[in-house]
Write a protein that holds these residues in place. Structure first.
Motif, mmCIF file in Angstrom:
data_model
loop_
_atom_site.group_PDB
_atom_site.id
_atom_site.type_symbol
_atom_site.label_atom_id
_atom_site.label_comp_id
_atom_site.label_asym_id
_atom_site.label_seq_id
_atom_site.Cartn_x
_atom_site.Cartn_y
_atom_site.Cartn_z
ATOM 1 N N THR A 36 8.543 3.365 -6.974
ATOM 2 C CA THR A 36 7.446 2.738 -7.689
ATOM 3 C C THR A 36 7.937 2.177 -9.025
ATOM 4 O OG1 THR A 36 5.829 4.226 -6.669
ATOM 5 C CG2 THR A 36 5.171 3.126 -8.704
ATOM 6 N N ILE A 61 1.314 -2.221 -10.755
ATOM 7 C CA ILE A 61 2.108 -1.124 -10.196
ATOM 8 C C ILE A 61 2.479 -1.481 -8.767
ATOM 9 C CG2 ILE A 61 2.097 1.317 -9.548
ATOM 10 C CD1 ILE A 61 0.081 1.807 -11.787
ATOM 11 N N GLY A 86 3.682 0.080 -5.711
ATOM 12 C CA GLY A 86 3.884 1.357 -5.059
ATOM 13 C C GLY A 86 2.560 1.929 -4.588
ATOM 14 N N PRO A 87 2.596 3.055 -3.886
ATOM 15 C CA PRO A 87 1.371 3.645 -3.305
ATOM 16 C C PRO A 87 0.305 3.976 -4.339
ATOM 17 C CG PRO A 87 3.346 4.690 -2.418
ATOM 18 C CD PRO A 87 3.791 3.824 -3.554
ATOM 19 N N GLU A 88 0.703 4.147 -5.600
ATOM 20 C CA GLU A 88 -0.279 4.457 -6.633
ATOM 21 C C GLU A 88 -1.265 3.313 -6.854
ATOM 22 O OE1 GLU A 88 3.524 6.690 -7.462
ATOM 23 O OE2 GLU A 88 2.922 4.690 -6.782
ATOM 24 N N ASN A 89 -0.924 2.125 -6.415
ATOM 25 C CA ASN A 89 -1.790 0.955 -6.542
ATOM 26 C C ASN A 89 -2.528 0.758 -5.221
ATOM 27 O OD1 ASN A 89 -2.984 -1.573 -6.827
ATOM 28 N ND2 ASN A 89 -1.099 -2.613 -7.442
#
Length: 691
Positions: free
Chosen positions: A429, A445, A447-450
């Motif tokens: 990320t 962002i 990555g999976p956080e987005n």
């Protein structure tokens, strides 16, 4: 042998020979006497011819207060002024005397022996758009100036024998350098609406070819020392410029062009000039500089410092070509580069360019980069051996036949420390910041956080295949660069006489967006190429991850970044649900994302001008097995429907002409794409373009 030859000469033959030599000697004395007594008239006639030529060809008035012979072969001139008509005076000298060497005159060469000049000046003046030196840039008729033996003999009377022409020009320069000179109180000034510069030379001497001089800039604000060894008769020159441990700067360049340029020492040498087979002229020389500083916003964001650089060059000139030999060497620290260039004028104009390095330690390449040149590569540590070779050839009569080859040989190459670039960072990320007009838009962002980030395997294959087809068909097999795309770019840009196509791959676009700043400098492209090579050659990032990041960050409209935002913005869909028509449309706007909405009508459908694009790209995808063949040939064109809230208002009257009018020259862009894809896939794709 000589005694035997002399023994065969009779007394009568000796008498006849003596009489002939005597007659020739007497004739020479008579001719010399006539010339001597008429030399003042000859001098006046010569000055008149020069004055007439300057007046007719360049509208320059040459005024000489007095001209006379002060020695056997010495001419003295007093109060000489050179003034372009209607302009300020350009040059003047209070007193000068010039002597020529007698023996070279027999063969027609005018070589200076001694030069004395006192109180001389050159004044370069510019006011508004008028200057007193613009005549310098008038192009002479080179064909008319060439002598008969400088012309080609292959049917084209206007073609110039380049070797003999350059040899003549070189002689004209060298033979005007005196072996003995005394120059006193010489000044050069430049003045325009905003800048005033003055260079003064109180004293400059050449004694038996040894040059010594002091040069002062702007009333002694800077003092330069100039020394050298001049042997013009032997075609050898050496000049060194330094400032007694201080830096030499050129403030005029900074004031006029914003270019800061300075150095400690600069040396140049013309070491050898010779002919081979009386056809090819060879010119060998050297150039060296220490602590060269270059600072300009178009070159690099920070100032660039080259601590030590040396160039050994050999230029070879033939009848129809000029060439920088590949024996030439550019040396920066331990890095050695052999450049090559050849320009041919006949029967067609061609250009050949090449660069080659010997095998070397890979670290030597990065250590040789001047400080400030490639900011993102500072601190990188590598191991292994590398060798690079590139060559290109362009025939201007057939640009599409351009050749380009590039090869980097590697032995045990690896990166031990990445430095500022940190290429592997995109494997996890990270935060991406897009820019608009050099200003940050927002942080994204990746990555999976987005919640808008989407893995590659969840994106519609229609979209992935359409992007690969239009942007980089061989992405998963190339090493970061596509030579066919570069060849197509060279051909297109030459034909258009402008930079129309760049030949960037997905790898290059990703590097440009993620790793580089938005400063539009010349070196940024080189930095981009180096980072792509590092990323691809070390496999620091997989192709799948590169493509995944690319699709999640590229722009698809005003403040629309990534495929999730694009699918939702235009069609209210998830990226996994994109149809073939929607995918081809999204691929079409990648080069110009802000113009995407112009492609739609008020009813939400696509305008007719984009239909040929759908047919062309769809046919290629079908041929490659990336989408089913469409018997109608429209590949979803008529099913594409823009989200209703984005549609423009319905016009009172429908202008069908506007429906056919693209925001830019779309047909030209399509032709450029055809040129590249046809070279890659062949031209069969055109056969089914129209159903």
């Amino acid at each position: 042998m000589i005694k035997a030859l002399l023994s065969k000469i009779t007394r009568k033959q000796l008498i006849i020979g003596g009489i002939v030599l005597g007659v020739l000697f007497v004739g020479f004395i008579i001719a010399f006497a006539i010339v001597y007594h008429k030399r003042e008239a000859l001098l006046a006639s010569t000055i008149t011819r020069v004055q007439t030529k300057l007046a007719n060809d360049y509208q320059i008035d040459l005024n000489i207060g007095r001209a006379y012979f002060s020695g056997l072969a010495t001419v003295s001139l007093e109060n000489v002024n050179v003034t372009p008509r209607g302009r300020e005076q350009l040059a003047g000298v209070k007193h000068a005397s010039v002597s020529v060497k007698l023996f070279p005159l027999i063969t027609g060469d005018v070589r200076l022996g001694q030069l004395r000049a006192y109180d001389a000046h050159i004044r370069l003046m510019k006011k508004d758009s008028l200057s007193n030196y613009d005549f310098i840039f008038q192009e002479p008729d080179s064909a008319a100036l060439a002598t008969d033996d400088e012309r080609l003999t292959e049917g084209d009377d206007s073609a110039i024998n380049m070797a003999r022409t350059i040899n003549r020009m070189l002689n004209n320069v060298l033979y005007k350098i005196p072996e003995d000179m005394e120059l006193r109180n010489f000044t050069i000034t430049y003045h325009d609406d905003s800048t005033h510069q003055r260079i003064s030379v109180p004293k400059a001497d050449i004694t038996n070819g040894n040059l010594t001089s002091a040069v002062f800039l702007n009333d002694n604000k800077a003092a330069w020392q100039v020394s050298g060894k001049l042997r013009p008769g032997k075609r050898q020159l050496y000049v060194k410029v330094h400032a007694n441990g201080q830096r030499i700067a050129l403030p005029l360049l900074e004031r006029k062009f914003g270019l800061k340029l300075s150095f400690d020492t600069i040396e140049t040498r013309l070491s050898e000039v010779y002919w081979t087979n009386n056809e090819r002229l060879h010119i060998k020389g050297e150039w060296a500089v220490k602590n060269l500083l270059i600072d300009h916003w178009r070159i690099a964001q920070e100032h660039v410092v080259v601590p030590d650089a040396h160039i050994d060059a050999e230029v070879v000139v033939g009848e129809k070509h000029i060439e920088l030999s590949n024996s030439s060497t550019v040396t920066v620290k331990k890095l050695k580069i052999h450049p090559y260039f050849r320009y041919t004028t006949f029967p067609t104009k061609t250009y050949a360019v090449g660069v080659e390095t010997p095998e070397m330690d890979a670290q030597d390449l990065f250590d040789a980069f001047p400080k400030g040149l490639f900011e993102s590569l500072e601190g990188i540590r590598v191991a292994g051996r590398i060798r690079y070779k590139m060559d290109a050839f362009l025939d201007t009569s057939n640009p599409d036949s351009v050749r380009f080859n590039s090869d980097m040989e590697q032995k045990g190459f690896k990166v031990n420390a990445w430095g500022k670039a940190n290429i592997p960072k995109i494997n996890g990320t990270f935060v991406y910041t897009p820019y608009e007009e050099e200003q940050p838009v927002r942080d994204i962002i990746v990555g999976p956080e987005n919640p808008d980030f989407i893995p590659l395997n969840e994106i519609s294959s229609n979209l992935k295949n359409a992007i690969l087809t239009t942007e980089d068909p061989s992405f998963f097999t190339h090493n970061g660069f596509v030579e066919e795309a570069i060849r197509s770019s060279i051909a297109t840009n030459y034909k258009e006489k402008a930079f129309k196509r760049g030949g960037s791959t997905i790898s290059m676009q990703l590097v440009k967006n993620v790793y580089l700043n938005r400063n539009k400098t010349i070196v940024r492209k080189l930095e981009e190429i180096l980072i792509v090579w590092l990323m691809e050659s070390t496999r620091a990032v997989s192709k799948e991850r590169m493509f995944e990041v690319y699709l999640n960050i590229i722009e698809w409209g005003r403040n629309v970044y990534g495929i999730t935002e694009a699918a939702r913005y235009y069609f209210g869909k998830h990226p996994s649900d994109l149809s073939i028509g929607e995918s081809i449309y999204l691929a079409s706007i990648v080069p110009r994302p802000k113009s995407g909405l112009y492609s739609f009508t008020w009813s939400g459908g696509l305008k007719p001008y984009i239909l040929p694009y759908f047919r062309y790209i769809g046919n290629i995808m079908a041929r490659r097995g990336l989408t089913p063949s469409d018997s109608s040939g429209d590949y979803g064109f008529y099913s594409v429907s823009l989200r209703e809230s984005l549609r423009p208002e319905r016009p009172v009257t429908i202008d069908t002409l506007q429906l056919d009018m693209p925001p830019t020259d779309f047909d030209a862009d399509l032709e450029q794409m055809r040129g590249l894809l046809d070279r890659i896939f062949g031209k069969d794709s055109n056969q089914t373009e129209n159903p």
